[in-house]
Write a protein that holds these residues in place. Structure first.
Motif, PDB file in Angstrom:
ATOM      1  N   GLU A 149      25.081 -88.391 -63.910  1.00  0.00           N
ATOM      2  CA  GLU A 149      23.696 -88.480 -63.444  1.00  0.00           C
ATOM      3  C   GLU A 149      23.047 -87.101 -63.369  1.00  0.00           C
ATOM      4  O   GLU A 149      21.923 -86.903 -63.823  1.00  0.00           O
ATOM      5  CB  GLU A 149      23.635 -89.156 -62.061  1.00  0.00           C
ATOM      6  CG  GLU A 149      22.192 -89.322 -61.607  1.00  0.00           C
ATOM      7  CD  GLU A 149      22.054 -89.890 -60.206  1.00  0.00           C
ATOM      8  OE1 GLU A 149      22.934 -89.670 -59.373  1.00  0.00           O
ATOM      9  OE2 GLU A 149      21.035 -90.559 -59.969  1.00  0.00           O
ATOM     10  N   GLU A 280      16.403 -87.464 -56.463  1.00  0.00           N
ATOM     11  CA  GLU A 280      15.046 -87.953 -56.188  1.00  0.00           C
ATOM     12  C   GLU A 280      13.977 -86.881 -56.168  1.00  0.00           C
ATOM     13  O   GLU A 280      12.790 -87.202 -56.257  1.00  0.00           O
ATOM     14  CB  GLU A 280      15.047 -88.693 -54.843  1.00  0.00           C
ATOM     15  CG  GLU A 280      15.927 -89.934 -54.896  1.00  0.00           C
ATOM     16  CD  GLU A 280      15.992 -90.692 -53.584  1.00  0.00           C
ATOM     17  OE1 GLU A 280      15.451 -90.194 -52.577  1.00  0.00           O
ATOM     18  OE2 GLU A 280      16.599 -91.781 -53.592  1.00  0.00           O
ATOM     19  N   ARG A 395      27.025 -92.621 -58.719  1.00  0.00           N
ATOM     20  CA  ARG A 395      26.656 -91.750 -57.595  1.00  0.00           C
ATOM     21  C   ARG A 395      27.519 -92.104 -56.383  1.00  0.00           C
ATOM     22  O   ARG A 395      27.989 -93.235 -56.268  1.00  0.00           O
ATOM     23  CB  ARG A 395      25.182 -91.957 -57.260  1.00  0.00           C
ATOM     24  CG  ARG A 395      24.607 -90.899 -56.336  1.00  0.00           C
ATOM     25  CD  ARG A 395      23.233 -91.301 -55.817  1.00  0.00           C
ATOM     26  NE  ARG A 395      22.202 -91.290 -56.837  1.00  0.00           N
ATOM     27  CZ  ARG A 395      20.970 -91.765 -56.637  1.00  0.00           C
ATOM     28  NH1 ARG A 395      20.635 -92.278 -55.460  1.00  0.00           N
ATOM     29  NH2 ARG A 395      20.083 -91.733 -57.600  1.00  0.00           N
ATOM     30  N   ILE A 397      27.764 -92.395 -52.121  1.00  0.00           N
ATOM     31  CA  ILE A 397      26.832 -92.614 -51.009  1.00  0.00           C
ATOM     32  C   ILE A 397      27.537 -92.446 -49.661  1.00  0.00           C
ATOM     33  O   ILE A 397      28.748 -92.649 -49.540  1.00  0.00           O
ATOM     34  CB  ILE A 397      26.180 -94.023 -51.054  1.00  0.00           C
ATOM     35  CG1 ILE A 397      27.235 -95.131 -51.051  1.00  0.00           C
ATOM     36  CG2 ILE A 397      25.264 -94.160 -52.257  1.00  0.00           C
ATOM     37  CD1 ILE A 397      26.657 -96.524 -50.789  1.00  0.00           C
ATOM     38  N   TYR A 413      24.302-101.596 -51.474  1.00  0.00           N
ATOM     39  CA  TYR A 413      23.797-100.343 -52.065  1.00  0.00           C
ATOM     40  C   TYR A 413      24.046-100.268 -53.571  1.00  0.00           C
ATOM     41  O   TYR A 413      24.073 -99.180 -54.143  1.00  0.00           O
ATOM     42  CB  TYR A 413      24.447 -99.136 -51.377  1.00  0.00           C
ATOM     43  CG  TYR A 413      24.015 -99.005 -49.940  1.00  0.00           C
ATOM     44  CD1 TYR A 413      22.801 -98.412 -49.619  1.00  0.00           C
ATOM     45  CD2 TYR A 413      24.803 -99.532 -48.922  1.00  0.00           C
ATOM     46  CE1 TYR A 413      22.387 -98.316 -48.295  1.00  0.00           C
ATOM     47  CE2 TYR A 413      24.400 -99.451 -47.598  1.00  0.00           C
ATOM     48  CZ  TYR A 413      23.187 -98.829 -47.288  1.00  0.00           C
ATOM     49  OH  TYR A 413      22.783 -98.749 -45.994  1.00  0.00           O
ATOM     50  N   ASP A 415      22.324-100.710 -56.200  1.00  0.00           N
ATOM     51  CA  ASP A 415      21.348 -99.988 -57.035  1.00  0.00           C
ATOM     52  C   ASP A 415      21.450 -98.486 -56.863  1.00  0.00           C
ATOM     53  O   ASP A 415      20.930 -97.724 -57.666  1.00  0.00           O
ATOM     54  CB  ASP A 415      19.923-100.469 -56.722  1.00  0.00           C
ATOM     55  CG  ASP A 415      19.545-100.181 -55.285  1.00  0.00           C
ATOM     56  OD1 ASP A 415      20.421-100.319 -54.406  1.00  0.00           O
ATOM     57  OD2 ASP A 415      18.393 -99.797 -55.034  1.00  0.00           O
ATOM     58  N   LYS A 416      22.112 -98.029 -55.805  1.00  0.00           N
ATOM     59  CA  LYS A 416      22.258 -96.577 -55.601  1.00  0.00           C
ATOM     60  C   LYS A 416      23.554 -96.046 -56.208  1.00  0.00           C
ATOM     61  O   LYS A 416      23.773 -94.840 -56.292  1.00  0.00           O
ATOM     62  CB  LYS A 416      22.259 -96.250 -54.119  1.00  0.00           C
ATOM     63  CG  LYS A 416      20.965 -96.598 -53.418  1.00  0.00           C
ATOM     64  CD  LYS A 416      20.460 -95.423 -52.613  1.00  0.00           C
ATOM     65  CE  LYS A 416      19.163 -95.692 -51.902  1.00  0.00           C
ATOM     66  NZ  LYS A 416      18.047 -96.008 -52.792  1.00  0.00           N
TER      67      LYS A 416
END
Ligand code: FES
Ligand SMILES: [Fe+2]
Length: 420
Positions: A149, A280, A395, A397, A413, A415-416
């Motif tokens: 990412e 972000e 990613r 978290i 979570y 989508d994260k």
């Protein structure tokens, strides 16, 4: 514990070793771009997976990675002259281009046609995501560049550093996959400088030194979750990513989070490529200042080198007064603490002497997987992952929720956790 013969397979990365061959199926970060910025600049001698190599950028800007030893009589190619689209050995003038062709042989008469019979060993190099990468495997198996990412983000979203680790790659990697130590090793005193994200993390770690762990194998490696009881009906769940062969993504309650790659220079030395990033938003000046201070996700370096300022030769600047105040190790800086402990195990830890408990299940799972993959490859079974560039896009978290099962956290979570 690990049997000594498995420890050998796990740690040895030179040419022809099972783990060395597995690493040779992946693109590996090897340089910061500034090291090879100039066309016709000084060639850079380096070691990767136990091989002595030289890198240069030719007149047209192409990257070349060649054997450090000239195929004529083994003189150092890193002493060579980088000129007119090739690197010329200064011993007798043989010159090679980035593809390994001998393009000039000024000490042989043309009628011998010898120059067309000689090549130098080469590897592929490419710039991507803020690093220069090298691929050392078979040409026909060369994979696409991995879509981590952070590599896909605009440069302003990330901060990157390379530093030397005086130990085998696996020791460093195991430290990344061992959340339990955070409660103990990273206990600091009030004087220790912490970023806002680390302040929150250290407070969470301090509340529960016996996190429950759960590991889930994936196509790219695994993720594992640690569940810490916050005492208020909430749990701090940290989902850490391990991406083959030796990449971690460590979560934080706030961005930036940190990805690190442990890249073997040889069996007993490692370069770490640390990328702190915010998916972000661009990094703030506060983020950058903290990272530059060397107290967080990466060490400060001796200027002009990749050697951490805090290192074995100065006893990691251990501060005994801080220890008396309650600082666990007295070593300043979170990443320095990790490196101090790992380097002081010796360059290749004797894993036959260990006593592993339930807090070590993520470490055990990574060892098993790497050993299995290295043995499989030695038996002709190629790893799938390198060819799937998008699979690298995950990613980590760090969240608080009332969920008591990792699957529920993953669902919440989802989508994260995955990208690309
Ligand atoms: S050793 Fe390189 S040209 Fe002779
Ligand atoms: Fe740590």
């Amino acid at each position: 514990m690990l049997r000594p013969e498995d420890n050998e397979i796990l740690c040895r990365v030179g040419p022809g070793t099972p783990m060395g061959e597995l690493f040779r199926r992946f693109w590996l970060p090897a340089f910061m771009p500034h090291e090879l910025a100039e066309p016709d600049g000084e060639p850079v001698r380096f070691r990767l997976l136990g091989e002595d190599l030289v890198a240069f950028r030719d007149t047209n800007g192409r990257l070349g990675v060649l054997d450090e030893y000239c195929p004529h009589r083994r003189a150092p190619m890193s002493f060579g002259r980088n000129e007119e689209c090739g690197l010329r050995c200064v011993y007798h003038g043989w010159k090679f281009d980035v593809d390994g062709n001998c393009v000039d042989m000024p000490n042989e008469r043309p009628e011998t046609d010898f120059k067309h019979k000689v090549r130098i060993k080469t590897y592929s190099a490419a710039e991507w995501g803020g690093y220069i990468w090298v691929y050392m495997g078979p040409a026909e198996k060369k994979p696409p560049l991995p879509r981590f990412e952070w590599a896909t983000l605009p440069p302003a979203h990330r901060w990157q550093r390379k530093w030397h680790y005086n130990a085998n790659y696996m020791q460093g990697l195991e430290g990344e996959l061992d959340t339990c130590h955070t409660t103990f090793l990273h206990r600091v005193d009030d004087a220790a400088p912490l970023s806002e994200g680390l302040k929150e993390a250290v407070s969470n770690w301090g509340k529960d030194g016996m996190p429950k762990l759960d590991v889930r194998d994936t196509d790219y490696g695994y993720y594992y979750g640690s569940q810490r009881d916050m005492g208020d009906g909430q749990y701090n769940w940290r989902l850490t990513q391990w991406i083959l062969p030796s990449n971690s993504i460590i979560p934080q309650p706030r961005f930036p989070i940190s990805s690190r790659a442990y890249i073997p220079i040889d069996d007993e030395n490692t370069y770490v490529f640390g990328t702190s990033y915010n998916p972000e938003a661009p990094m703030t000046q506060t983020d950058v200042d903290y990272l530059e201070s060397g107290m967080g996700a990466a060490p400060a370096l001796i200027p002009g080198t990749f050697t951490p300022e805090i290192n074995r030769t100065n006893d990691y600047q251990r501060d005994y007064a801080a220890k008396r105040r309650g600082h666990a190790s007295g070593v300043p800086g979170i990443n320095n603490q990790d490196r101090a402990l790992v380097e002081m195990m010796g360059t290749i830890a004797d894993r036959s002497q260990e006593h592993l408990g339930t807090s070590d299940i993520a470490v055990i799972a990574a060892r098993r997987r790497l050993l299995q993959m290295a043995k499989d490859l030695a038996n002709g079974k190629e790893p799938d992952l390198p060819q799937h560039a998008a699979a690298f896009g995950v990613r980590a978290i760090d969240v608080k929720t009332a969920d008591t099962a990792m699957d529920a956290v993953v669902e919440r979570y989802r989508d994260k956790l995955r990208f690309g």
